[in-house]
Write a protein that holds these residues in place. Structure first.
Motif, PDB file in Angstrom:
ATOM      1  N   LYS A 261      18.211  -2.007   7.107  1.00 36.17           N
ATOM      2  CA  LYS A 261      17.473  -1.279   8.146  1.00 36.17           C
ATOM      3  C   LYS A 261      16.785  -0.056   7.555  1.00 36.17           C
ATOM      4  O   LYS A 261      15.609   0.228   7.849  1.00 36.17           O
ATOM      5  CB  LYS A 261      18.427  -0.858   9.267  1.00 36.17           C
ATOM      6  CG  LYS A 261      17.729  -0.111  10.403  1.00 36.17           C
ATOM      7  CD  LYS A 261      18.715   0.296  11.494  1.00 36.17           C
ATOM      8  CE  LYS A 261      18.002   1.081  12.596  1.00 36.17           C
ATOM      9  NZ  LYS A 261      18.950   1.516  13.659  1.00 36.17           N
ATOM     10  N   ALA A 262      17.499   0.664   6.695  1.00 40.44           N
ATOM     11  CA  ALA A 262      16.921   1.856   6.063  1.00 40.44           C
ATOM     12  C   ALA A 262      15.726   1.487   5.186  1.00 40.44           C
ATOM     13  O   ALA A 262      14.701   2.178   5.175  1.00 40.44           O
ATOM     14  CB  ALA A 262      17.989   2.572   5.237  1.00 40.44           C
ATOM     15  N   LEU A 263      15.851   0.391   4.455  1.00 40.01           N
ATOM     16  CA  LEU A 263      14.738  -0.065   3.614  1.00 40.01           C
ATOM     17  C   LEU A 263      13.524  -0.435   4.467  1.00 40.01           C
ATOM     18  O   LEU A 263      12.380  -0.120   4.114  1.00 40.01           O
ATOM     19  CB  LEU A 263      15.178  -1.265   2.770  1.00 40.01           C
ATOM     20  CG  LEU A 263      16.106  -0.959   1.588  1.00 40.01           C
ATOM     21  CD1 LEU A 263      16.721  -2.242   1.042  1.00 40.01           C
ATOM     22  CD2 LEU A 263      15.360  -0.220   0.483  1.00 40.01           C
ATOM     23  N   ASN A 264      13.774  -1.094   5.577  1.00 36.88           N
ATOM     24  CA  ASN A 264      12.669  -1.471   6.473  1.00 36.88           C
ATOM     25  C   ASN A 264      11.987  -0.238   7.064  1.00 36.88           C
ATOM     26  O   ASN A 264      10.758  -0.204   7.205  1.00 36.88           O
ATOM     27  CB  ASN A 264      13.187  -2.374   7.593  1.00 36.88           C
ATOM     28  CG  ASN A 264      13.470  -3.792   7.105  1.00 36.88           C
ATOM     29  OD1 ASN A 264      12.751  -4.321   6.267  1.00 36.88           O
ATOM     30  ND2 ASN A 264      14.528  -4.403   7.619  1.00 36.88           N
ATOM     31  N   ILE A 265      12.769   0.770   7.403  1.00 39.17           N
ATOM     32  CA  ILE A 265      12.202   2.009   7.950  1.00 39.17           C
ATOM     33  C   ILE A 265      11.283   2.674   6.927  1.00 39.17           C
ATOM     34  O   ILE A 265      10.188   3.149   7.253  1.00 39.17           O
ATOM     35  CB  ILE A 265      13.334   2.981   8.367  1.00 39.17           C
ATOM     36  CG1 ILE A 265      14.037   2.457   9.623  1.00 39.17           C
ATOM     37  CG2 ILE A 265      12.792   4.392   8.603  1.00 39.17           C
ATOM     38  CD1 ILE A 265      15.307   3.213   9.981  1.00 39.17           C
ATOM     39  N   LEU A 266      11.715   2.684   5.672  1.00 37.17           N
ATOM     40  CA  LEU A 266      10.946   3.372   4.630  1.00 37.17           C
ATOM     41  C   LEU A 266       9.731   2.575   4.155  1.00 37.17           C
ATOM     42  O   LEU A 266       8.891   3.111   3.431  1.00 37.17           O
ATOM     43  CB  LEU A 266      11.850   3.685   3.438  1.00 37.17           C
ATOM     44  CG  LEU A 266      12.922   4.744   3.685  1.00 37.17           C
ATOM     45  CD1 LEU A 266      13.793   4.928   2.453  1.00 37.17           C
ATOM     46  CD2 LEU A 266      12.290   6.076   4.093  1.00 37.17           C
ATOM     47  N   THR A 267       9.639   1.323   4.548  1.00 36.19           N
ATOM     48  CA  THR A 267       8.460   0.526   4.175  1.00 36.19           C
ATOM     49  C   THR A 267       7.544   0.284   5.374  1.00 36.19           C
ATOM     50  O   THR A 267       6.588  -0.485   5.282  1.00 36.19           O
ATOM     51  CB  THR A 267       8.890  -0.830   3.574  1.00 36.19           C
ATOM     52  OG1 THR A 267       9.814  -1.478   4.459  1.00 36.19           O
ATOM     53  CG2 THR A 267       9.537  -0.643   2.214  1.00 36.19           C
ATOM     54  N   THR A 268       7.843   0.950   6.479  1.00 36.02           N
ATOM     55  CA  THR A 268       7.016   0.825   7.681  1.00 36.02           C
ATOM     56  C   THR A 268       6.139   2.067   7.830  1.00 36.02           C
ATOM     57  O   THR A 268       6.661   3.187   7.830  1.00 36.02           O
ATOM     58  CB  THR A 268       7.889   0.678   8.941  1.00 36.02           C
ATOM     59  OG1 THR A 268       8.734  -0.466   8.791  1.00 36.02           O
ATOM     60  CG2 THR A 268       7.024   0.523  10.181  1.00 36.02           C
ATOM     61  N   PRO A 269       4.827   1.909   7.938  1.00 32.61           N
ATOM     62  CA  PRO A 269       3.925   3.074   8.066  1.00 32.61           C
ATOM     63  C   PRO A 269       4.259   3.927   9.288  1.00 32.61           C
ATOM     64  O   PRO A 269       4.717   3.416  10.301  1.00 32.61           O
ATOM     65  CB  PRO A 269       2.538   2.430   8.199  1.00 32.61           C
ATOM     66  CG  PRO A 269       2.688   1.069   7.591  1.00 32.61           C
ATOM     67  CD  PRO A 269       4.091   0.632   7.885  1.00 32.61           C
TER      68      PRO A 269
ATOM     69  N   LEU B  86       6.567  -1.012  -3.518  1.00 36.90           N
ATOM     70  CA  LEU B  86       6.792  -2.334  -4.103  1.00 36.90           C
ATOM     71  C   LEU B  86       8.255  -2.502  -4.502  1.00 36.90           C
ATOM     72  O   LEU B  86       8.848  -3.573  -4.307  1.00 36.90           O
ATOM     73  CB  LEU B  86       5.879  -2.527  -5.319  1.00 36.90           C
ATOM     74  CG  LEU B  86       5.991  -3.859  -6.075  1.00 36.90           C
ATOM     75  CD1 LEU B  86       5.882  -5.050  -5.130  1.00 36.90           C
ATOM     76  CD2 LEU B  86       4.924  -3.935  -7.161  1.00 36.90           C
ATOM     77  N   LEU B  87       8.844  -1.451  -5.048  1.00 34.78           N
ATOM     78  CA  LEU B  87      10.267  -1.502  -5.400  1.00 34.78           C
ATOM     79  C   LEU B  87      11.120  -1.739  -4.156  1.00 34.78           C
ATOM     80  O   LEU B  87      12.008  -2.605  -4.149  1.00 34.78           O
ATOM     81  CB  LEU B  87      10.687  -0.204  -6.087  1.00 34.78           C
ATOM     82  CG  LEU B  87      12.198  -0.054  -6.347  1.00 34.78           C
ATOM     83  CD1 LEU B  87      12.702  -1.136  -7.292  1.00 34.78           C
ATOM     84  CD2 LEU B  87      12.519   1.333  -6.896  1.00 34.78           C
ATOM     85  N   LEU B  88      10.848  -0.987  -3.093  1.00 33.03           N
ATOM     86  CA  LEU B  88      11.634  -1.147  -1.866  1.00 33.03           C
ATOM     87  C   LEU B  88      11.451  -2.544  -1.268  1.00 33.03           C
ATOM     88  O   LEU B  88      12.413  -3.158  -0.786  1.00 33.03           O
ATOM     89  CB  LEU B  88      11.236  -0.080  -0.842  1.00 33.03           C
ATOM     90  CG  LEU B  88      11.489   1.384  -1.237  1.00 33.03           C
ATOM     91  CD1 LEU B  88      11.137   2.315  -0.086  1.00 33.03           C
ATOM     92  CD2 LEU B  88      12.929   1.604  -1.676  1.00 33.03           C
ATOM     93  N   ALA B  89      10.229  -3.050  -1.308  1.00 35.47           N
ATOM     94  CA  ALA B  89       9.972  -4.404  -0.796  1.00 35.47           C
ATOM     95  C   ALA B  89      10.725  -5.446  -1.622  1.00 35.47           C
ATOM     96  O   ALA B  89      11.246  -6.435  -1.081  1.00 35.47           O
ATOM     97  CB  ALA B  89       8.470  -4.693  -0.824  1.00 35.47           C
ATOM     98  N   THR B  90      10.799  -5.216  -2.921  1.00 32.97           N
ATOM     99  CA  THR B  90      11.534  -6.136  -3.798  1.00 32.97           C
ATOM    100  C   THR B  90      13.026  -6.080  -3.501  1.00 32.97           C
ATOM    101  O   THR B  90      13.709  -7.114  -3.474  1.00 32.97           O
ATOM    102  CB  THR B  90      11.268  -5.780  -5.276  1.00 32.97           C
ATOM    103  OG1 THR B  90       9.861  -5.811  -5.517  1.00 32.97           O
ATOM    104  CG2 THR B  90      11.961  -6.767  -6.203  1.00 32.97           C
TER     105      THR B  90
ATOM    106  N   ILE C 106       0.851  -1.201   0.000  1.00 30.87           N
ATOM    107  CA  ILE C 106       0.000   0.000   0.000  1.00 30.87           C
ATOM    108  C   ILE C 106       0.885   1.248   0.000  1.00 30.87           C
ATOM    109  O   ILE C 106       2.021   1.214   0.478  1.00 30.87           O
ATOM    110  CB  ILE C 106      -0.928   0.032   1.231  1.00 30.87           C
ATOM    111  CG1 ILE C 106      -0.093   0.009   2.529  1.00 30.87           C
ATOM    112  CG2 ILE C 106      -1.925  -1.118   1.196  1.00 30.87           C
ATOM    113  CD1 ILE C 106      -0.907   0.251   3.781  1.00 30.87           C
ATOM    114  N   PRO C 107       0.387   2.354  -0.541  1.00 32.48           N
ATOM    115  CA  PRO C 107       1.155   3.602  -0.490  1.00 32.48           C
ATOM    116  C   PRO C 107       1.214   4.123   0.945  1.00 32.48           C
ATOM    117  O   PRO C 107       0.335   3.830   1.763  1.00 32.48           O
ATOM    118  CB  PRO C 107       0.360   4.543  -1.396  1.00 32.48           C
ATOM    119  CG  PRO C 107      -1.031   3.998  -1.395  1.00 32.48           C
ATOM    120  CD  PRO C 107      -0.894   2.513  -1.240  1.00 32.48           C
TER     121      PRO C 107
END
Length: 346
Positions: A338-346, A236-240, A217-218
């Motif tokens: 860690k940075a990717l996880n932060i940016l994909t966490t609401p 979706l890109l970050l999750a990938t 989700i956005p």
């Protein structure tokens, strides 16, 4: 020495064909005439079949190029550099020589007619996939039926491709425009969940148009510099990227994944460095006085500084492969993940 019968047939084939290929396994020479009809000569080897094929090629080269010493050495040097003169291209496709087809497929001045002939010449050769990849790098190929034929051949060939770089490149190339349809892209995307080299091809070619996932989700970020990661496609890109890096065990996948990440999130205040500590310091300086969404802005800036430069020297120096890549580079990969996880966490 060619038989008199084969020599006569080959001379007729040369005179009536616009392209010629040799099937060394079936011992046949196939010519394509101006009406795109195939003419087949079944060879009758006298003695060793390999020597006979060489004699056939020698005849073709002598008759078409006027060269007596076999395939010209300068073409061997130039064929993969796109430096063959346009006046030679049509003649090269009558030699029955795979290296000549490679030369044509690499040429910078290829037209649609030569494109079609080059792909015909590549058919059933050991270099067919390689030539197909070369041809799909040509812009004129993308909107043609030949381009779709090449893409579907490469798609079917993909499960047999062992080389990681070729897997990435092939995926990247066949994802151009509508070379393959949505259903085929979705199936390939699913395969990529197990074989992450395929996903690298996706994020390189379709980073803003990846196949959708139900659970993505956005996110609603306020700061302007976070808008680039707020959309559904960005998430979706970050999750990938998280998925690829979690399973990383091959250097080419890592290099190209980090380059995609750094280019996507590039920021004028951040520069790519060879040290993760230098990147962290840059990100800290930029976000030092930020109050709102500071953690997310720091993560976004850190990722803007990544590239293959972060890891290439370590991998080369220690000759890292497999799980050793993750273990040796844990100090680099952990801050990125860690940075990717932060940016994909609401």
């Amino acid at each position: 020495m060619l038989s008199a019968e084969d020599t006569l047939k080959l001379n007729v084939l040369i005179a009536t064909s616009i392209a010629i290929r040799i099937d060394t396994y079936k011992l046949v020479v196939v010519g394509l005439n101006a009406q795109f009809k195939e003419q087949v000569i079944n060879l009758n080897p006298v003695g060793d079949s390999d020597a006979y094929i060489k004699a056939v090629k020698k005849l073709l080269i002598n008759q078409i190029l006027g060269a007596t010493g076999g395939y010209p050495s300068y073409l061997k040097r130039w064929s993969r550099m796109g430096q063959v003169a346009s006046s030679n291209l049509a003649s090269l496709l009558k030699l029955g020589e795979v290296e000549a087809v490679v030369a044509v497929s690499n040429a910078t001045n290829l037209d649609k007619d030569l494109l079609k002939l080059a792909w015909w010449c590549a058919t059933n050769t050991d270099n067919q996939a390689e030539i197909g990849r070369f041809l799909l790098t040509k812009g004129l190929c993308i909107n043609t039926e030949v381009g779709k034929d090449i893409a579907h051949y490469l798609l079917e060939f993909l499960p047999f491709t062992q080389d990681v770089e070729q897997l990435i490149d092939t995926t990247n190339l066949i994802l151009q425009k509508d070379l393959i349809n949505k259903e085929e892209k979705a199936k390939l995307w699913k395969q990529g969940q197990r074989k992450t080299a395929i996903l690298v091809g996706f994020i390189e070619r379709m980073k803003n148009n990846l196949p959708r996932k139900i659970d993505i989700i956005p996110l609603d970020f306020k700061h302007q510099d976070l808008q680039i990661v707020s959309s559904e496609q960005a998430q979706l890109l970050l999750a990938t990227l998280i998925h690829i890096l979690k399973k990383i065990n091959q250097e080419t996948i890592l290099y190209r994944t980090l380059d995609v990440l750094g280019r996507y999130l590039s920021h004028p205040l951040m520069t790519c460095k060879e040290s993760i500590d230098d990147i962290i310091n840059q990100a800290n300086v930029i976000t030092r006085d930020i109050k709102d969404e500071k953690e997310k802005l720091f993560a976004r800036m850190l990722l803007a500084g990544v590239s293959e430069r972060l890891v290439v020297s370590t991998i080369s120096a220690h000759n890292l492969t497999g799980s050793a890549i993750r273990k040796k580079l844990i100090n680099v990969l952990e801050p990125i993940q860690k940075a990717l996880n932060i940016l994909t966490t609401p």
